[in-house]
Scaffold this motif. Structure first.
Motif, PDB file in Angstrom:
ATOM      1  N   LYS A  44       0.861  -1.182   0.000  1.00  0.00           N
ATOM      2  CA  LYS A  44       0.000   0.000   0.000  1.00  0.00           C
ATOM      3  C   LYS A  44       0.899   1.233   0.000  1.00  0.00           C
ATOM      4  O   LYS A  44       1.863   1.296   0.745  1.00  0.00           O
ATOM      5  N   THR A  45       0.566   2.215  -0.829  1.00  0.00           N
ATOM      6  CA  THR A  45       1.347   3.436  -0.931  1.00  0.00           C
ATOM      7  C   THR A  45       0.441   4.638  -0.729  1.00  0.00           C
ATOM      8  O   THR A  45      -0.649   4.709  -1.293  1.00  0.00           O
ATOM      9  N   ILE A  46       0.908   5.573   0.075  1.00  0.00           N
ATOM     10  CA  ILE A  46       0.189   6.830   0.294  1.00  0.00           C
ATOM     11  C   ILE A  46       0.906   7.907  -0.494  1.00  0.00           C
ATOM     12  O   ILE A  46       2.123   8.071  -0.354  1.00  0.00           O
ATOM     13  N   ASP A  47       0.151   8.631  -1.341  1.00  0.00           N
ATOM     14  CA  ASP A  47       0.742   9.734  -2.096  1.00  0.00           C
ATOM     15  C   ASP A  47      -0.219  10.920  -2.103  1.00  0.00           C
ATOM     16  O   ASP A  47      -1.337  10.832  -1.606  1.00  0.00           O
ATOM     17  N   GLN A  48       0.224  12.030  -2.685  1.00  0.00           N
ATOM     18  CA  GLN A  48      -0.539  13.284  -2.672  1.00  0.00           C
ATOM     19  C   GLN A  48      -1.950  13.143  -3.236  1.00  0.00           C
ATOM     20  O   GLN A  48      -2.855  13.868  -2.831  1.00  0.00           O
ATOM     21  N   SER A  49      -2.149  12.222  -4.161  1.00  0.00           N
ATOM     22  CA  SER A  49      -3.473  12.070  -4.770  1.00  0.00           C
ATOM     23  C   SER A  49      -4.521  11.604  -3.759  1.00  0.00           C
ATOM     24  O   SER A  49      -5.720  11.686  -4.027  1.00  0.00           O
ATOM     25  N   MET A  50      -4.080  11.133  -2.604  1.00  0.00           N
ATOM     26  CA  MET A  50      -5.005  10.616  -1.599  1.00  0.00           C
ATOM     27  C   MET A  50      -5.442  11.672  -0.594  1.00  0.00           C
ATOM     28  O   MET A  50      -6.231  11.378   0.302  1.00  0.00           O
ATOM     29  N   ASN A  51      -4.939  12.891  -0.737  1.00  0.00           N
ATOM     30  CA  ASN A  51      -5.302  13.952   0.198  1.00  0.00           C
ATOM     31  C   ASN A  51      -6.820  14.087   0.293  1.00  0.00           C
ATOM     32  O   ASN A  51      -7.520  14.090  -0.715  1.00  0.00           O
ATOM     33  N   ASP A  52      -7.313  14.151   1.526  1.00  0.00           N
ATOM     34  CA  ASP A  52      -8.733  14.319   1.850  1.00  0.00           C
ATOM     35  C   ASP A  52      -9.582  13.081   1.564  1.00  0.00           C
ATOM     36  O   ASP A  52     -10.798  13.139   1.647  1.00  0.00           O
ATOM     37  N   ARG A  53      -8.966  11.956   1.246  1.00  0.00           N
ATOM     38  CA  ARG A  53      -9.716  10.706   1.059  1.00  0.00           C
ATOM     39  C   ARG A  53      -9.818   9.969   2.384  1.00  0.00           C
ATOM     40  O   ARG A  53      -8.957  10.082   3.252  1.00  0.00           O
ATOM     41  N   GLU A  54     -10.866   9.186   2.530  1.00  0.00           N
ATOM     42  CA  GLU A  54     -11.067   8.364   3.723  1.00  0.00           C
ATOM     43  C   GLU A  54      -9.955   7.318   3.826  1.00  0.00           C
ATOM     44  O   GLU A  54      -9.573   6.718   2.818  1.00  0.00           O
ATOM     45  N   ILE A  55      -9.468   7.102   5.046  1.00  0.00           N
ATOM     46  CA  ILE A  55      -8.469   6.059   5.268  1.00  0.00           C
ATOM     47  C   ILE A  55      -9.116   4.684   5.133  1.00  0.00           C
ATOM     48  O   ILE A  55      -8.629   3.814   4.424  1.00  0.00           O
ATOM     49  N   PHE A  56     -10.215   4.515   5.852  1.00  0.00           N
ATOM     50  CA  PHE A  56     -10.860   3.204   5.880  1.00  0.00           C
ATOM     51  C   PHE A  56     -11.978   3.146   4.850  1.00  0.00           C
ATOM     52  O   PHE A  56     -12.810   4.022   4.756  1.00  0.00           O
ATOM     53  N   GLY A  57     -11.970   2.090   4.091  1.00  0.00           N
ATOM     54  CA  GLY A  57     -12.926   1.905   3.008  1.00  0.00           C
ATOM     55  C   GLY A  57     -12.202   1.169   1.904  1.00  0.00           C
ATOM     56  O   GLY A  57     -11.906  -0.014   2.029  1.00  0.00           O
ATOM     57  N   THR A  58     -11.816   1.883   0.857  1.00  0.00           N
ATOM     58  CA  THR A  58     -11.121   1.225  -0.249  1.00  0.00           C
ATOM     59  C   THR A  58      -9.620   1.089  -0.005  1.00  0.00           C
ATOM     60  O   THR A  58      -8.993   0.187  -0.551  1.00  0.00           O
TER      61      THR A  58
END
Length: 161
Positions: free
Chosen positions: A107-121
């Motif tokens: 799993k990778t966290i990057d800038q495109s994930m800003n403001d997205r829910e952590i839990f879910g997809t």
């Protein structure tokens, strides 16, 4: 929730809530319903809340320990972003360290994930338990490496979280 009072002692302030108000808020937030000797609730929401609390606690424990800044950087960044998001209503808030690699178990966290829910997809609450196991294993590896290099162990109290 109605605030009953607050008390201060030795520089610390604690807020005292009416127990019924706290229970009513809990029941409302997780849609707990009691009917005909049966109880129903929004369990997934409760699990997400508990997972958020575990992430915050895990990061706080590491930050106050001898393992602070000793975890592999990609894992440390991953944990940092999860903890930060957990503390901001369960959504990623990628301000600091946003351009650094943040990876764990594919799993990778990057800038495109800003403001997205952590839990879910991206993750499920049970993933937090696996993260805790992996962080604990890293702590153990850090201790073993220190011992083989003749340095003092990273922990006097063990490595399990």
């Amino acid at each position: 929730m109605a605030l009953d009072t607050s008390v201060s002692f030795d520089g610390f302030t604690a807020f005292v809530f009416e127990p019924k108000d706290a229970l009513d808020q809990f029941n409302s937030e997780f849609q707990v319903k009691h009917q005909n000797h049966q109880t129903s609730a929004k369990i997934y929401q409760l699990l997400k809340t508990q997972a958020r609390m575990m992430l915050i606690f895990l990061d706080d424990v590491i930050e106050q320990s001898q393992y602070n800044n000793k975890l592999p950087r990609a894992l440390d960044n991953f944990l940092y972003h999860l903890r930060n998001g957990a503390a901001h209503n369960g959504k990623f808030l990628l301000r600091r360290r946003g351009n650094e690699i943040a990876e764990w178990r594919g799993k990778t966290i990057d800038q495109s994930m800003n403001d997205r829910e952590i839990f879910g997809t991206f993750m499920c609450p049970a993933d937090v338990l696996l993260l805790i196991v992996d962080v604990s294993a890293e702590m153990k590896r850090i201790d073993e490496t220190a011992v083989t290099q003749g340095k003092p162990s990273g922990s006097d109290q063990g490595t399990a979280i």
